[in-house]
Design a protein around this motif. Structure first.
Motif, short mmCIF file in Angstrom:
data_model
loop_
_atom_site.label_atom_id
_atom_site.label_comp_id
_atom_site.label_asym_id
_atom_site.label_seq_id
_atom_site.Cartn_x
_atom_site.Cartn_y
_atom_site.Cartn_z
N GLY A 249 0.79 -1.17 -0.07
CA GLY A 249 0.07 -0.13 0.04
C GLY A 249 0.83 1.13 -0.04
O GLY A 249 1.81 1.44 -0.64
N GLY A 250 0.60 1.98 0.80
CA GLY A 250 1.34 3.54 1.03
C GLY A 250 2.78 3.08 1.74
O GLY A 250 3.90 3.84 1.32
N PHE A 251 2.74 1.84 2.48
CA PHE A 251 3.95 1.40 3.05
C PHE A 251 4.18 -0.03 2.36
O PHE A 251 3.43 -0.64 1.45
CB PHE A 251 3.97 1.44 4.31
CG PHE A 251 3.87 2.84 4.68
CD1 PHE A 251 4.97 3.62 5.21
CD2 PHE A 251 2.72 3.30 5.01
CE1 PHE A 251 5.16 4.85 5.33
CE2 PHE A 251 2.44 4.78 5.40
CZ PHE A 251 3.71 5.65 5.72
N CYS A 252 5.09 -0.82 2.54
CA CYS A 252 5.45 -2.16 2.10
C CYS A 252 4.28 -3.22 2.33
O CYS A 252 4.30 -3.87 1.64
CB CYS A 252 6.91 -2.70 2.77
SG CYS A 252 8.21 -1.85 2.37
N HIS A 253 3.66 -2.68 3.45
CA HIS A 253 2.36 -3.69 3.77
C HIS A 253 1.44 -3.00 4.04
O HIS A 253 1.49 -2.53 5.40
CB HIS A 253 2.78 -4.87 4.77
CG HIS A 253 1.90 -5.74 4.70
ND1 HIS A 253 2.06 -7.09 3.95
CD2 HIS A 253 0.79 -6.10 5.53
CE1 HIS A 253 1.00 -7.69 4.42
NE2 HIS A 253 0.27 -7.32 5.10
N GLY A 254 0.49 -2.84 3.32
CA GLY A 254 -0.62 -1.79 3.74
C GLY A 254 -0.28 -0.28 3.87
O GLY A 254 0.51 0.11 3.39
#
Ligand SMILES: N[C@@H](CCC(=O)N[C@@H](CS)C(=O)NCC(=O)O)C(=O)O
Length: 152
Positions: free
Chosen positions: A91-96
């Motif tokens: 997502g906005g980060f590596c996960h979510g």
């Protein structure tokens, strides 16, 4: 206390909010795998003692060291970029949409890449996540430039 991943997991267990790992075991495995690409595949072969060995024992110059350094970051980033792009859990980060263990390992490696002037253009997802992280006060405060005991 030693070893970055062990320390980060200790901190996550000691200060559980906000969590650095999600609840579901498959998601936890994904994040640990992303983190280990940096901590186990990229970082050890670019560590200072390896670079010193290449320079002092094998007699290579600065250009060769930079080539070595960037080669292994690029190899790792190619793998990471593909894994991030191809997984809908990114997502906005590596996960979510919250930072976690994978972001905590990725960000310092991007800082290292910038230090060695690696072209980050082939890694738009990594770059986007890095920029999202650096918007956060906690990541910005951890940047090497903000450490009073930083060595050159
Ligand atoms: N695997 C260790 C590596 C720690 C490490 O080597 N850190 C670097 C700085 S990022 C270092 O001390 N390098 C010194 C050297 O290689 O001599 C960890 O994850 O904590």
């Amino acid at each position: 206390m030693i070893q970055s991943l062990a320390i980060v997991e200790y901190l996550d267990e000691t200060y559980p909010e906000p969590p650095l790992l999600p609840k579901h075991p498959a998601d936890r495995a994904r994040i640990r795998a992303l983190a280990e690409i940096v901590a186990c595949d990229i970082h050890p072969i670019n560590n200072l003692r390896v670079l010193r060995y290449i320079a002092h024992s094998l007699g290579h110059d600065e250009a060769a060291i930079a080539s070595w350094y960037n080669h292994w970051i690029a190899a790792g980033f190619q793998a990471l970029e593909k894994l991030l792009v191809e997984d809908s859990r990114t997502g906005g980060f590596c996960h979510g949409n919250a930072p976690g263990l994978a972001d905590v390992t990725l960000v310092p490696q991007v800082v290292n890449a910038e230090r060695y002037r690696l072209d980050l253009a082939p890694y738009p997802t990594i770059t986007r996540i890095y920029q999202s992280c650096m918007q956060l006060e906690s990541f910005a405060a951890a940047h090497p430039d903000n450490q009073p005991d930083r060595e050159a």
